[in-house]
Design a protein around this motif. Structure first.
Motif, short mmCIF file in Angstrom:
data_model
loop_
_atom_site.label_atom_id
_atom_site.label_comp_id
_atom_site.label_asym_id
_atom_site.label_seq_id
_atom_site.Cartn_x
_atom_site.Cartn_y
_atom_site.Cartn_z
N LEU B 3 0.66 -1.14 -0.39
CA LEU B 3 0.23 -0.37 -0.21
C LEU B 3 0.99 1.45 0.15
CD1 LEU B 3 -2.60 0.98 0.02
CD2 LEU B 3 -2.56 0.76 2.34
N THR B 6 2.81 1.90 -3.39
CA THR B 6 2.07 2.03 -4.44
C THR B 6 0.90 3.63 -4.48
OG1 THR B 6 0.22 0.35 -4.22
CG2 THR B 6 -1.09 2.09 -5.14
N THR B 40 3.69 3.28 -14.38
CA THR B 40 2.08 2.24 -14.84
C THR B 40 2.32 0.88 -14.16
OG1 THR B 40 1.71 4.33 -16.54
CG2 THR B 40 0.65 2.26 -16.31
N LEU B 43 2.92 0.30 -10.72
CA LEU B 43 1.66 0.30 -10.01
C LEU B 43 0.66 -1.12 -10.34
CD1 LEU B 43 -0.50 2.42 -8.71
CD2 LEU B 43 -1.37 2.32 -11.10
N ILE B 44 1.15 -1.16 -11.56
CA ILE B 44 0.48 -2.50 -12.40
C ILE B 44 0.95 -3.83 -10.88
CG2 ILE B 44 -0.24 -4.43 -13.86
CD1 ILE B 44 -0.03 -1.54 -15.99
N ILE B 47 -0.33 -3.68 -7.54
CA ILE B 47 -1.77 -3.80 -7.78
C ILE B 47 -1.49 -5.10 -7.32
CG2 ILE B 47 -3.77 -3.09 -8.67
CD1 ILE B 47 -3.38 -0.49 -8.97
N LEU B 50 -0.69 -6.60 -4.22
CA LEU B 50 -2.29 -5.68 -3.03
C LEU B 50 -3.37 -6.91 -3.16
CD1 LEU B 50 -1.84 -3.52 -1.25
CD2 LEU B 50 -3.15 -2.08 -3.21
N THR B 51 -3.91 -6.76 -4.55
CA THR B 51 -4.65 -7.76 -4.45
C THR B 51 -4.37 -8.70 -4.78
OG1 THR B 51 -5.74 -6.90 -6.65
CG2 THR B 51 -6.05 -5.93 -5.55
N ARG B 53 -2.31 -11.14 -6.84
CA ARG B 53 -1.91 -11.93 -8.20
C ARG B 53 -1.57 -11.68 -8.82
NH1 ARG B 53 -8.29 -9.02 -10.64
NH2 ARG B 53 -6.92 -7.44 -9.19
N PHE B 56 0.34 -10.31 -11.87
CA PHE B 56 0.65 -9.33 -13.13
C PHE B 56 2.01 -8.56 -13.70
CE2 PHE B 56 -3.65 -6.42 -11.81
CZ PHE B 56 -4.73 -8.24 -12.54
N ILE B 59 1.91 -9.10 -16.91
CA ILE B 59 1.53 -7.70 -17.90
C ILE B 59 2.05 -6.84 -17.86
CG2 ILE B 59 -0.12 -6.20 -17.66
CD1 ILE B 59 -1.64 -8.88 -16.29
N VAL B 62 5.27 -6.29 -20.81
CA VAL B 62 4.66 -6.06 -21.31
C VAL B 62 4.56 -4.40 -21.85
CG1 VAL B 62 3.53 -6.08 -23.50
CG2 VAL B 62 4.14 -7.83 -22.20
#
Lengths: 190, 99
Positions: B3, B6, B40, B43-44, B47, B50-51, B53, B56, B59, B62
């Motif tokens: 957090l 982020t 970005t 951040l991905i 996140i 954080l959640t 997953r 990510f 992703i 890329v």
């Protein structure tokens, strides 16, 4: 869940600032950069909203290709925007009208993530229960794109490949006769 | 922990945004765009963890590639004023250095 809402809120505020800056900044190079930033922020919002594939498209098309194309246009035109003194009341009213119509339209939409929404009742249960049996892929979206709609995706790849070749042909400038002559002269000198 | 990172990343995006709007030079703006792209990516990843997953990360990689190619293209444009035939040092774009 609540954390994601705050992240979304901050990103949306950045998005609004960027949008206003695109309107008010007169330097077109800065506007091209800002629209790239806009796309990246939009892509982050899509990721937070769980639409990873949409975010991909937004980032590669919005921040990648369209910024480059805009710079290509700037190379031909100028770098400063002319200040227009026309009244913009009517366009503003049209935009506000369209926007409020769209917001009005969202009132009829089912809640975000509602399992009883019509779109989740049509063919989705069948895919969810049978995809792994049919294809052996854990990701249903990938299975639909690459297996159930394999030929469709193949056609899409063909279209994108053709478009890529077209863009390459447009961007690569062929040498004029003058330039070729100049180069030959330089070679003779050497 | 995630957090906190982020929040730090979002703050950095805000600061880069200010730099992109106020400029003043072309390179400030390219750097701001590059900065937002990098943030970005981060951040991905943040996140994603954080959640819960962690996939990510793929992703995010890329995104880093897209960002890299985009910045290369922009720098090529600012230096040569065009995208084609630009390894020629005679073609240097001189009128685009400041604003």
């Amino acid at each position: 869940m609540s954390i994601e809402i705050y992240i979304d809120l901050v990103l949306v505020i950045f998005l609004v600032i960027t949008g206003l800056a695109v309107i008010y900044v007169r330097n077109l190079f800065a506007v091209a950069m800002l629209s790239g930033i806009y796309s990246l922020l939009m892509a982050s919002i899509f990721v937070v909203l769980d639409a990873v594939d949409v975010a991909f498209t937004e980032a590669s098309v919005g921040a990648g290709i369209s910024t480059v194309l805009m710079l290509g246009v700037l190379a031909i035109t100028g770098n400063r925007e002319k200040v227009s003194h026309k009244s913009s009341v009517l366009p503003l009213l049209i935009v506000i009208g369209t926007g409020s119509l769209l917001v009005y339209g969202t009132w009829d939409l089912p809640m975000f993530g509602d399992p009883n929404a019509p779109v989740h009742m049509h063919v989705a249960p069948e895919y969810i229960s049978n995809t792994y049996k049919h294809t052996g892929m854990p990701n249903i979206v990938t299975a639909v794109l690459a297996s159930y709609r394999g030929y469709d995706t193949l056609g899409e790849v063909g279209v994108i490949f053709t478009a890529g070749i077209g863009v390459l042909l447009l961007l690569s400038k062929r040498k004029t006769k003058k330039e070729v002559n100049q180069q030959n002269k330089l070679k003779e000198k050497l | 922990m995630f957090l906190l990172s982020t929040i730090a990343i979002l703050t950095t995006i805000g600061l880069a945004l200010i730099r992109a709007i106020s400029g003043p030079s072309t390179y400030d703006r390219i750097l701001a765009l590059n900065m937002v792209g990098t943030k970005t990516t981060l951040l991905i990843v943040a996140i994603g963890f954080l959640t819960n997953r962690p996939d990510f990360v793929d992703i995010a990689m890329v995104y880093a590639l897209i960002n890299f190619i985009g910045v290369i293209a922009m720098l090529k444009y600012t230096r040569y004023g065009q995208f084609a035939n630009s390894l020629d040092p005679d073609n240097l774009n001189t009128d685009n250095k400041e604003n």
